[in-house]
Design a protein around this motif. Structure first.
Motif, mmCIF file in Angstrom:
data_model
loop_
_atom_site.group_PDB
_atom_site.id
_atom_site.type_symbol
_atom_site.label_atom_id
_atom_site.label_comp_id
_atom_site.label_asym_id
_atom_site.label_seq_id
_atom_site.Cartn_x
_atom_site.Cartn_y
_atom_site.Cartn_z
ATOM 1 N N ASP A 107 24.307 20.101 50.442
ATOM 2 C CA ASP A 107 23.960 19.849 48.807
ATOM 3 C C ASP A 107 25.115 20.150 47.878
ATOM 4 O O ASP A 107 26.037 21.461 48.583
ATOM 5 N N HIS A 112 26.292 20.799 43.867
ATOM 6 C CA HIS A 112 26.021 20.660 42.125
ATOM 7 C C HIS A 112 27.320 21.197 41.722
ATOM 8 O O HIS A 112 27.852 22.069 41.965
ATOM 9 N N HIS A 118 17.838 23.626 48.184
ATOM 10 C CA HIS A 118 18.066 22.159 48.357
ATOM 11 C C HIS A 118 18.642 21.497 49.998
ATOM 12 O O HIS A 118 17.985 21.095 50.423
HETATM 13 MG MG MG Z 1 20.224 19.356 44.874
#
Ligand code: MG
Length: 163
Positions: free
Chosen positions: A9, A11, A43
Motif C-alpha cells: 500500500d 498513501h 492496510h
Molecule cells: Mg490504503
C-alpha cells in the motif's frame, strides 16, 4: 497447508492529518491522506492476510466508497480479517513488514510498531519483523510525497476459506 500472502500500500503525505503507522501515532508535520485513517501498514497487512486466504483485497471487503469507513480506525479491518482466518481454522505463523519513507525517519519507531503489531495479532514479537527503508531521494517516496509499505505473511490453514 502453508499459504503465503503479500500486501502493498502507498498513501500520500499531506498537511493536517495525523500520521498513524501500524496503529501507532507518529510525530510528524504531515499525515497520510485516505478515506480511513490511511494506516499503510495495517492496510498492507490486511491485504496480505486476505491474499493468503484467497479472499481478494481490502477494497472488496472495506470499499472506500462506503461512508461507514470514513476516517475509520484500520485496526477494524485487521480484526475483521483475523476473525475470518480464525473461523477458517487458520493461524498466522509470521510476518515481515517493510516500510518505505524518506521522512520522517522510521528507524527509531520500528521497534514500537513491531511490538504493537505483535499485540494486535496476539503473536510473539519475534514472529513479527519490521524494516524501515528510505526512498533514496528518488520517486514519490524519495521526495517525501508518500509513504509505502509491503507485507509478507505466512499462514497455516487446513482448508481453503469458503467465505
Ligand atoms: Mg490504503
Amino acid at each position: 497447508m502453508i499459504r503465503i500472502g503479500s500486501g502493498h500500500d502507498t498513501h500520500r503525505l499531506v498537511e493536517g492529518r495525523p500520521l498513524i503507522l501500524g496503529g501507532i501515532p507518529i510525530s510528524h508535520s504531515k499525515g497520510l491522506y485516505g478515506h480511513s485513517d490511511a494506516d499503510v501498514v495495517l492496510h498492507a497487512l490486511t491485504d496480505a492476510l486476505l491474499g493468503a486466504m484467497g479472499l481478494g483485497d481490502i477494497g472488496d471487503h472495506f470499499p472506500d466508497t462506503d461512508p461507514q469507513w470514513k476516517n475509520a480506525n484500520s485496526q477494524l479491518f485487521l480484526a475483521d480479517t483475523l476473525s475470518k482466518l480464525q473461523r477458517a481454522g487458520g493461524r498466522l505463523l509470521n510476518l515481515d513488514v517493510t516500510l518505505f519513507a524518506q521522512e520522517p525517519k522510521l528507524g527509531p519507531v520500528k521497534g514500537v510498531i513491531r511490538e504493537n503489531l505483535a499485540k494486535l495479532l496476539n503473536l510473539d514479537p519475534r514472529l513479527v519483523n519490521v524494516k524501515a527503508k528510505t526512498g533514496e531521494k528518488v520517486g514519490h517516496i524519495g521526495r517525501g510525497e508518500a509513504i509505502g509499505c509491503h507485507v509478507v505473511v505466512l499462514i497455516e490453514q487446513d482448508a481453503p476459506n469458503s467465505e
